[in-house]
Design a protein around this motif. Structure first.
Motif, short mmCIF file in Angstrom:
data_model
loop_
_atom_site.label_atom_id
_atom_site.label_comp_id
_atom_site.label_asym_id
_atom_site.label_seq_id
_atom_site.Cartn_x
_atom_site.Cartn_y
_atom_site.Cartn_z
N VAL A 18 0.87 -1.18 0.00
CA VAL A 18 0.00 0.00 0.00
C VAL A 18 0.90 1.23 0.00
O VAL A 18 1.76 1.38 0.87
N TYR A 19 0.74 2.09 -0.98
CA TYR A 19 1.51 3.33 -1.07
C TYR A 19 0.61 4.50 -0.65
O TYR A 19 -0.51 4.63 -1.16
N LEU A 20 1.12 5.33 0.25
CA LEU A 20 0.36 6.50 0.70
C LEU A 20 1.12 7.77 0.37
O LEU A 20 2.36 7.83 0.53
N SER A 21 0.40 8.80 -0.08
CA SER A 21 1.04 10.10 -0.33
C SER A 21 1.53 10.67 1.01
O SER A 21 1.02 10.32 2.07
N LYS A 22 2.52 11.55 0.91
CA LYS A 22 3.20 12.07 2.12
C LYS A 22 2.23 12.68 3.14
O LYS A 22 2.30 12.34 4.33
N PRO A 23 1.29 13.58 2.72
CA PRO A 23 0.38 14.16 3.72
C PRO A 23 -0.49 13.11 4.42
O PRO A 23 -0.74 13.20 5.62
N LEU A 24 -0.93 12.09 3.66
CA LEU A 24 -1.76 11.04 4.24
C LEU A 24 -0.96 10.18 5.20
O LEU A 24 -1.43 9.83 6.29
N TYR A 25 0.26 9.88 4.81
CA TYR A 25 1.18 9.09 5.64
C TYR A 25 1.39 9.77 6.99
O TYR A 25 1.36 9.13 8.05
N LYS A 26 1.59 11.10 6.93
CA LYS A 26 1.80 11.88 8.16
C LYS A 26 0.54 11.94 9.01
O LYS A 26 0.57 11.73 10.23
N GLN A 27 -0.58 12.23 8.35
CA GLN A 27 -1.85 12.38 9.04
C GLN A 27 -2.23 11.10 9.80
O GLN A 27 -2.78 11.15 10.89
N LEU A 28 -1.91 9.95 9.21
CA LEU A 28 -2.26 8.67 9.83
C LEU A 28 -1.19 8.16 10.80
O LEU A 28 -1.32 7.06 11.34
N LYS A 29 -0.14 9.00 10.99
CA LYS A 29 0.93 8.67 11.95
C LYS A 29 1.53 7.28 11.69
O LYS A 29 1.64 6.44 12.59
N LEU A 30 1.92 7.06 10.43
CA LEU A 30 2.46 5.75 10.05
C LEU A 30 3.98 5.72 10.03
O LEU A 30 4.57 4.71 9.65
N ARG A 50 4.28 1.92 2.20
CA ARG A 50 5.36 2.78 1.70
C ARG A 50 4.83 4.21 1.55
O ARG A 50 3.66 4.43 1.25
N GLN A 51 5.77 5.17 1.70
CA GLN A 51 5.41 6.57 1.53
C GLN A 51 5.75 7.02 0.11
O GLN A 51 6.78 6.64 -0.45
N LEU A 52 4.86 7.84 -0.49
CA LEU A 52 5.08 8.40 -1.82
C LEU A 52 5.24 9.90 -1.72
O LEU A 52 4.52 10.56 -0.98
N SER A 53 6.15 10.44 -2.49
CA SER A 53 6.34 11.89 -2.49
C SER A 53 5.31 12.53 -3.43
O SER A 53 5.60 12.82 -4.59
N ARG A 54 4.10 12.70 -2.88
CA ARG A 54 3.03 13.31 -3.68
C ARG A 54 2.12 14.11 -2.75
O ARG A 54 1.84 13.69 -1.62
N GLY A 56 -1.49 15.96 -1.50
CA GLY A 56 -2.88 15.50 -1.47
C GLY A 56 -3.01 14.14 -0.80
O GLY A 56 -2.02 13.51 -0.41
N ASN A 57 -4.25 13.68 -0.66
CA ASN A 57 -4.53 12.39 -0.01
C ASN A 57 -4.72 11.30 -1.07
O ASN A 57 -5.79 11.19 -1.66
N HIS A 58 -3.66 10.53 -1.30
CA HIS A 58 -3.71 9.48 -2.33
C HIS A 58 -3.29 8.13 -1.75
O HIS A 58 -2.36 8.06 -0.94
N LEU A 59 -3.99 7.10 -2.18
CA LEU A 59 -3.72 5.74 -1.72
C LEU A 59 -3.57 4.87 -2.96
O LEU A 59 -4.47 4.79 -3.79
N TYR A 60 -2.40 4.24 -3.11
CA TYR A 60 -2.15 3.36 -4.26
C TYR A 60 -2.18 1.91 -3.78
O TYR A 60 -1.43 1.55 -2.86
#
Length: 458
Positions: A18-30, A50-54, A56-60
């Protein structure tokens, strides 16, 4: 527990990442986490994160992830974090219905357009789909659901059992079958909230509320399967009463019985496309006519005290209150239609010559400047009655249609309650926005029950 929205994308990797964009990764305290539990409906898997350098809130989701938990499509949905290294996407909302002779563009027959409307209301926040009892695979715990693509066309996708079920099974006969009862019980056993359990029989509603003082103040006297003696007694007490089938709808089979001490007995009813008024010199001859028309089916009938309702142009008025549970689990009147009876008709149904008006228009003609105060009073009573039905009903409710009468002194009466109300009032041009609001409340309540709106859902 935190709730946000995200844009779900599909990637081609076969592994479970699961890839998460940077803001989402931070917001979810992962930060520092190597894996998470990802949930959709009743399916849950463990996947690397994994964290993605993007921005907005994106989930791959890799192919390995989405195939394992059966994610139906990409796009915007809610993302719920329980704070225990678990993320849930969804909610996954199923609308249970049935159909005869499905067509590709109308998989649920005449109900397809309404189900499409419900799906569209929540489709950029949740995974919404329609399904029938035969689409469930209990061994695999999956459903072969009907989803909408961006063009508004239906497509099938197998998904896990949903987070919540909105029951719109269309007829009473199907609902009383052992097959349907088993389906409902299986959802409950798996702790999947299902609301609008079944149709309400008229007699059931009166029995439910029989010991609820708050509701009884607004209920006309109603007797199930009354004896001839009881009918005669009620006619002498109230001068007129309604005699109607306990499980009926659309006003079919309803009689208005009237007693006049010097002129005898009068019966109003609908025969084919005609409104009929018949006079009988004796009580026995009137009852004989009813027996001849219905025989043993009269055992299913209810006799109800007649109320002198408001009239416009010498035609009676009653009101349909379309009630919903909202996102805070509170009852609210989403739409109100005033129904004016056709001349000589026993009911206000449009098919019997009735017409639909806005409550403001109807009440202003009857009460003038007091109209708004009377309407607000009726709304408060409708909420109290909905709460009373829910309090005394053993299953989950989320929607009610209350048939309300207002008498000439402004007192409020409830004649019937339907757990699967029709939506004909929303055809009135002035009530279309209320129709949209009604569908929004259905979605809001699904969010509440699935715990995607901060509610406990219990």
């Amino acid at each position: 527990m935190s709730l946000t929205t995200c844009n779900v994308h599909f990637s081609q990797q076969s592994d479970k990442i699961v890839y998460l964009s940077k803001p989402l990764y931070k917001q979810l305290k992962l930060s520092g986490k190597r894996s998470i539990h990802l949930k959709l409906g009743n399916e849950i898997i463990t996947a690397s994160v994994r964290q993605l350098s993007r921005s907005g809130n994106h989930l791959y989701l890799s192919a390995g992830v989405r195939n394992s938990i059966r994610v139906p499509k990409s796009g915007n949905v809610y993302l719920l974090s329980t704070g225990e290294n678990e993320l849930q996407i969804g909610p996954l909302v199923g609308i249970l219905t049935d159909t005869i002779h499905p067509a590709e563009s109308y998989p649920f027959g005449s109900r397809s357009s309404f189900i499409k409307q419900v799906i569209r209301t929540g489709d950029r926040k949740a995974y919404m789909f329609g399904f029938t009892p035969n689409d469930i695979n209990w061994q695999q715990e999956t459903v072969n659901g009907y989803f909408l693509n961006p063009q508004g066309d239906w497509f099938r996708k197998i998904v896990p059992l949903p987070d919540v079920v909105y029951n719109r099974l269309p007829n009473r006969k199907a609902e009383t079958s052992a097959f349907i009862s088993t389906i409902r019980e299986r959802f409950v056993k798996r702790k999947i909230p299902l609301f609008n359990w079944s149709f309400l029989n008229k007699a059931d509603v009166y029995t439910l509320l029989d010991k609820d003082p708050e509701a009884l103040a607004h209920l006309p006297e109603s007797v199930s399967n009354p004896s001839s003696t009881k009918i005669k007694e009620m006619l002498e007490k109230y001068q007129f009463l309604y005699y109607k089938p306990g499980g009926g709808s659309l006003g079919i089979g309803i009689y208005r019985l009237t007693y006049h001490p010097t002129r005898g007995y009068f019966v109003r009813y609908r025969k084919g496309s005609q409104n009929v008024l018949a006079r009988y010199s004796s009580f026995q001859s009137m009852m004989k006519m009813l027996q001849n028309r219905h025989g043993s089916r009269l055992n299913q009938y209810v006799a109800q005290q007649g109320i002198r309702l408001l009239e416009i142009d010498k035609c009676q008025l009653d009101f349909r209150f379309h009630m919903h549970k909202n996102g805070n689990n509170q009852w609210i009147a989403a739409g109100i239609g005033a129904k004016k009876a056709g001349r000589g008709s026993v009911t206000t149904h449009v098919k019997s010559g009735g017409s639909l008006m806005t409550p403001e228009h109807a009440l202003s003609r009857a009460f003038g400047s007091e109209a708004n105060a009377i309407l607000e009073k009726a709304k408060r009573v409708a909420v109290k009655l909905s709460e009373a039905i829910e309090r005394n009903y053993p299953h989950r409710l989320g929607e009610l249609g209350l048939d309300i009468g207002i008498d000439k002194s402004g007192e409020i009466w409830m004649f019937e309650a339907n757990a699967k109300p029709g939506r004909s009032i929303f055809k009135h041009p002035a009530l279309r926005s209320e129709g949209k609001a009604s569908v929004s409340y259905i979605f809001e309540h699904c969010l509440y029950l699935s715990r995607f709106q901060g509610g406990k859902g219990q």
